[in-house]
Design a protein around this motif. Structure first.
Motif, mmCIF file in Angstrom:
data_model
loop_
_atom_site.group_PDB
_atom_site.id
_atom_site.type_symbol
_atom_site.label_atom_id
_atom_site.label_comp_id
_atom_site.label_asym_id
_atom_site.label_seq_id
_atom_site.Cartn_x
_atom_site.Cartn_y
_atom_site.Cartn_z
ATOM 1 N N TRP A 112 7.464 2.943 106.658
ATOM 2 C CA TRP A 112 8.313 1.883 106.841
ATOM 3 C C TRP A 112 8.309 0.558 106.099
ATOM 4 O O TRP A 112 7.365 0.332 105.419
ATOM 5 N N ALA A 143 0.794 0.561 109.111
ATOM 6 C CA ALA A 143 2.148 0.623 108.393
ATOM 7 C C ALA A 143 2.029 -0.122 106.915
ATOM 8 O O ALA A 143 1.848 -1.183 106.869
ATOM 9 N N LEU A 146 5.021 -1.822 105.120
ATOM 10 C CA LEU A 146 5.887 -2.699 106.164
ATOM 11 C C LEU A 146 5.850 -4.096 105.461
ATOM 12 O O LEU A 146 4.746 -4.888 105.470
ATOM 13 N N PHE A 149 9.133 -7.406 110.068
ATOM 14 C CA PHE A 149 8.903 -6.520 111.376
ATOM 15 C C PHE A 149 9.665 -7.677 112.412
ATOM 16 O O PHE A 149 9.212 -8.772 112.330
#
Length: 358
Positions: A112, A143, A146, A149
């Protein structure tokens, strides 16, 4: 020269540029390009960067795109992913399929880069408790790549108690690169990500909001994350008024990195301007408050720099940012201050105690 005569590397660059500028096309650019001709299809299918962004909006589809998701995951190979889901639950059968779809992408959390989930559990057949249980896979997730979010789950149990802290309830396994976050006023109850490296935060309304969901202590703790630089507050209802306690003894909100603050519609939290200590603040935007629009521009001096706003004019002075903002709103008879419940409550309380209102 025909475009097909160009080297594949040049065509790939063109397709990649087109992918970045997807714009308002009805279909993703990678799907369009892969259906032009066999030569283009071969290039596009074997160009992983084109298959990194997957978007699913349930209201636009009548079926769950398992095959499409699997193709995107396969064709993108090891590239980082940008995933967007906007889901509602009309019946149990579809709800179970949607959760299965999310389970597939949860297994790819190590890839991600951006993850967005909007959903509505209120009054749906799956139920709030069951829905949150099915999303439990997000809780211990790690994650590592990432960066963005967004998670807004409408349909919260309005009677759920405020936890009184901002410990993460999702991505507990870690998200060290996470810097841009979008949450709603109920996220601290069930879906708050790690905030320690947060640079940009947007707080929005969940649909059908009817209650204040956040205590002053929790709200202040979120705002005082030391790395927070850009903050946008959008909800109509935010902080539960009785949680203020004794108004003249409210502790300051220290935001050492804040440069931009935007407050939209949320008149109830304008009191934070009185408490704010943000020495690096450069821009304050007050938008769609309970006031008529004013055309002139406000320039407020902080301890070290001017602060541009879109409200009224005030002479520069050597004040702390919080004192300067509050005194300017009061002395210029600014409607966006005096027409809000938070301003009236603070002013009346201080005057009843014989405390000057700057």
């Amino acid at each position: 020269m025909l475009i097909l005569d160009l080297p594949n590397e040049i065509q790939s660059e063109i397709f990649t540029f087109a992918h970045r500028d997807n714009g308002t096309l009805l279909l993703p650019v990678e799907v369009i390009l892969s259906h032009v001709c066999s030569e283009w299809r071969d290039i596009v299918i074997n160009l992983p960067i084109l298959w990194t962004a997957f978007k699913f909006e349930a209201h636009r589809r009548t079926s769950v795109p398992f095959d499409k998701l699997e193709e995107y995951l396969s064709r993108s190979k090891t590239q980082l992913l940008e995933l967007y889901f906007d889901i509602y639950f009309p019946n149990i059968s579809l709800a179970n399929q949607y959760f299965t779809l999310l389970d597939i992408v949860i297994a790819q959390a190590y890839r991600w880069r951006r993850f967005t989930l909007f959903t509505d559990l209120k009054g749906r057949p799956i139920g709030i408790v069951e829905g949150l249980h099915r999303l439990n896979g997000l809780r211990q997730l790690n994650a590592p790549n990432l960066e963005y979010f967004a998670m807004c789950l409408a349909g919260v149990d309005w009677d759920a108690p405020d936890p009184g802290h901002i410990n993460p309830s999702v991505l507990i396994g870690g998200a060290p690169r996470l810097s841009v976050i979008r949450i709603d006023t109920a996220s601290h109850l069930h879906s708050l990500p790690p905030l320690s490296n947060m640079n940009t935060l947007t707080i929005q309304d969940p649909p059908f909001l009817k209650e204040y969901l956040c205590s002053f202590h929790t709200f202040r703790s979120i705002l005082m994350v030391p790395t927070l630089t850009y903050l946008s507050i959008e909800p109509r209802l935010m902080v539960y008024p009785p949680s203020f306690g004794d108004l003249e003894t409210l502790p300051p909100i220290v935001m050492p990195s804040l440069r931009t603050l935007r407050i939209t519609r949320c008149d109830s939290i304008l009191f934070i301007l009185w408490l704010l200590h943000a020495p690096l603040l450069e821009t304050l935007m007050l938008h769609r408050l309970e006031t008529r629009p004013l055309s002139s521009g406000l320039r407020i001096s902080t301890t070290s720099r001017p602060l541009p706003c879109s409200t009224a004019m005030a002479p520069p002075g050597h004040f702390t940012p919080a004192t300067c903002i509050w005194s300017t709103l009061f002395s210029t008879n600014l409607p966006c201050a005096q027409n809000t419940s938070s301003y009236r409550a603070l002013t009346a309380h201080r005057q009843s105690k014989g405390i000057p209102v700057y």
